[in-house]
Design a protein around this motif. Structure first.
Motif, PDB file in Angstrom:
ATOM      1  N   GLN A  30       0.810  -1.214   0.000  1.00  0.00           N
ATOM      2  CA  GLN A  30       0.000   0.000   0.000  1.00  0.00           C
ATOM      3  C   GLN A  30       0.847   1.271   0.000  1.00  0.00           C
ATOM      4  O   GLN A  30       0.578   2.203  -0.760  1.00  0.00           O
ATOM      5  CB  GLN A  30      -0.917  -0.030   1.216  1.00  0.00           C
ATOM      6  N   HIS A  31       1.884   1.333   0.818  1.00  0.00           N
ATOM      7  CA  HIS A  31       2.696   2.556   0.884  1.00  0.00           C
ATOM      8  C   HIS A  31       3.417   2.829  -0.435  1.00  0.00           C
ATOM      9  O   HIS A  31       3.569   3.978  -0.842  1.00  0.00           O
ATOM     10  CB  HIS A  31       3.675   2.503   2.062  1.00  0.00           C
TER      11      HIS A  31
ATOM     12  N   ARG B 155       0.726   4.135  -2.947  1.00  0.00           N
ATOM     13  CA  ARG B 155       0.414   5.550  -2.678  1.00  0.00           C
ATOM     14  C   ARG B 155       1.534   6.457  -3.181  1.00  0.00           C
ATOM     15  O   ARG B 155       1.275   7.484  -3.809  1.00  0.00           O
ATOM     16  CB  ARG B 155       0.169   5.775  -1.198  1.00  0.00           C
TER      17      ARG B 155
ATOM     18  N   THR C 168      -5.167  10.410  -8.012  1.00  0.00           N
ATOM     19  CA  THR C 168      -5.945   9.411  -7.289  1.00  0.00           C
ATOM     20  C   THR C 168      -5.798   9.702  -5.801  1.00  0.00           C
ATOM     21  O   THR C 168      -4.694   9.606  -5.266  1.00  0.00           O
ATOM     22  CB  THR C 168      -5.436   7.985  -7.591  1.00  0.00           C
ATOM     23  N   PRO C 169      -6.871  10.088  -5.140  1.00  0.00           N
ATOM     24  CA  PRO C 169      -6.781  10.363  -3.706  1.00  0.00           C
ATOM     25  C   PRO C 169      -6.305   9.130  -2.937  1.00  0.00           C
ATOM     26  O   PRO C 169      -6.644   7.991  -3.287  1.00  0.00           O
ATOM     27  CB  PRO C 169      -8.212  10.719  -3.309  1.00  0.00           C
ATOM     28  N   GLY C 170      -5.538   9.373  -1.891  1.00  0.00           N
ATOM     29  CA  GLY C 170      -5.022   8.280  -1.078  1.00  0.00           C
ATOM     30  C   GLY C 170      -6.113   7.387  -0.517  1.00  0.00           C
ATOM     31  O   GLY C 170      -5.952   6.169  -0.427  1.00  0.00           O
ATOM     32  N   PHE C 171      -7.267   7.981  -0.171  1.00  0.00           N
ATOM     33  CA  PHE C 171      -8.335   7.161   0.420  1.00  0.00           C
ATOM     34  C   PHE C 171      -8.892   6.153  -0.585  1.00  0.00           C
ATOM     35  O   PHE C 171      -9.397   5.105  -0.204  1.00  0.00           O
ATOM     36  CB  PHE C 171      -9.451   8.031   1.011  1.00  0.00           C
ATOM     37  N   VAL C 172      -8.793   6.462  -1.884  1.00  0.00           N
ATOM     38  CA  VAL C 172      -9.249   5.505  -2.904  1.00  0.00           C
ATOM     39  C   VAL C 172      -8.305   4.300  -2.925  1.00  0.00           C
ATOM     40  O   VAL C 172      -8.748   3.149  -2.978  1.00  0.00           O
ATOM     41  CB  VAL C 172      -9.329   6.175  -4.292  1.00  0.00           C
TER      42      VAL C 172
ATOM     43  N   ASP D  18      -6.355   3.390  -0.405  1.00  0.00           N
ATOM     44  CA  ASP D  18      -6.505   2.712   0.885  1.00  0.00           C
ATOM     45  C   ASP D  18      -7.700   1.760   0.893  1.00  0.00           C
ATOM     46  O   ASP D  18      -7.650   0.701   1.507  1.00  0.00           O
ATOM     47  CB  ASP D  18      -6.672   3.732   2.010  1.00  0.00           C
ATOM     48  N   ALA D  19      -8.767   2.126   0.211  1.00  0.00           N
ATOM     49  CA  ALA D  19      -9.981   1.299   0.189  1.00  0.00           C
ATOM     50  C   ALA D  19      -9.764  -0.021  -0.543  1.00  0.00           C
ATOM     51  O   ALA D  19     -10.552  -0.956  -0.373  1.00  0.00           O
ATOM     52  CB  ALA D  19     -11.129   2.069  -0.466  1.00  0.00           C
TER      53      ALA D  19
ATOM     54  N   THR E 112      -7.272  -4.374   2.545  1.00  0.00           N
ATOM     55  CA  THR E 112      -8.054  -4.733   3.726  1.00  0.00           C
ATOM     56  C   THR E 112      -7.113  -5.228   4.819  1.00  0.00           C
ATOM     57  O   THR E 112      -6.237  -6.058   4.565  1.00  0.00           O
ATOM     58  CB  THR E 112      -9.083  -5.832   3.404  1.00  0.00           C
TER      59      THR E 112
ATOM     60  N   THR F 125      -4.775  -6.739  -2.598  1.00  0.00           N
ATOM     61  CA  THR F 125      -5.909  -5.837  -2.772  1.00  0.00           C
ATOM     62  C   THR F 125      -7.193  -6.606  -3.067  1.00  0.00           C
ATOM     63  O   THR F 125      -7.159  -7.786  -3.419  1.00  0.00           O
ATOM     64  CB  THR F 125      -5.655  -4.869  -3.943  1.00  0.00           C
TER      65      THR F 125
END
Length: 124
Positions: free
Chosen positions: A43-44, A47, A73-77, A79-80, A83, A89
């Motif tokens: 994930q990191h 991002r 692309t926003p980080g929260f997208v 992150d979603a 899990t 992913t």
């Protein structure tokens, strides 16, 4: 391809219904073989690469390049798509589920297999 290009919706494996729809479309087009490839990254890293790709595009736009700049692309997208503590992913889970799903058959010539994609068969 970072986190399925970090896009969600009906065009990527981030959407659970994409696999069955893709298989149906491929069977309808009479594809004989296809491959599902999944490229995962932590994930990191995803991002960081997304932010770098956006910043590079913005800098090119400032220098007179593409006026739209980079793809943001926003980080929260991103992150979603992850899990818990897993580096896998939801895209990977949905791609695997699509691969494990029986292939819809339009004709007896269509089959699901893990191979390189081929062009649709031409009709005589």
């Amino acid at each position: 391809m970072d986190a399925c290009q970090a896009r969600s919706g009906p065009g990527t494996f981030s959407w659970p219904g994409f696999g069955p729809r893709l298989l149906t479309d491929l069977a309808y087009a009479e594809y004989a073989k296809f491959a599902i490839l999944d490229v995962e990254a932590p994930q990191h890293i995803t991002r960081a690469r997304s932010l770098a790709r956006w910043w590079r595009g913005r800098q090119e736009a400032v220098r007179g390049g593409d006026g739209f700049g980079g793809r943001f692309t926003p980080g929260f997208v991103i992150d979603a798509l992850y899990t818990g503590d897993s580096e896998e992913t939801v895209c990977a889970c949905n791609a695997r589920a699509a691969f494990d799903t029986p292939c819809p058959r339009r004709s007896r010539r269509s089959s699901c297999s893990s191979s390189m994609p081929t062009a649709p068969r031409r009709r005589g």
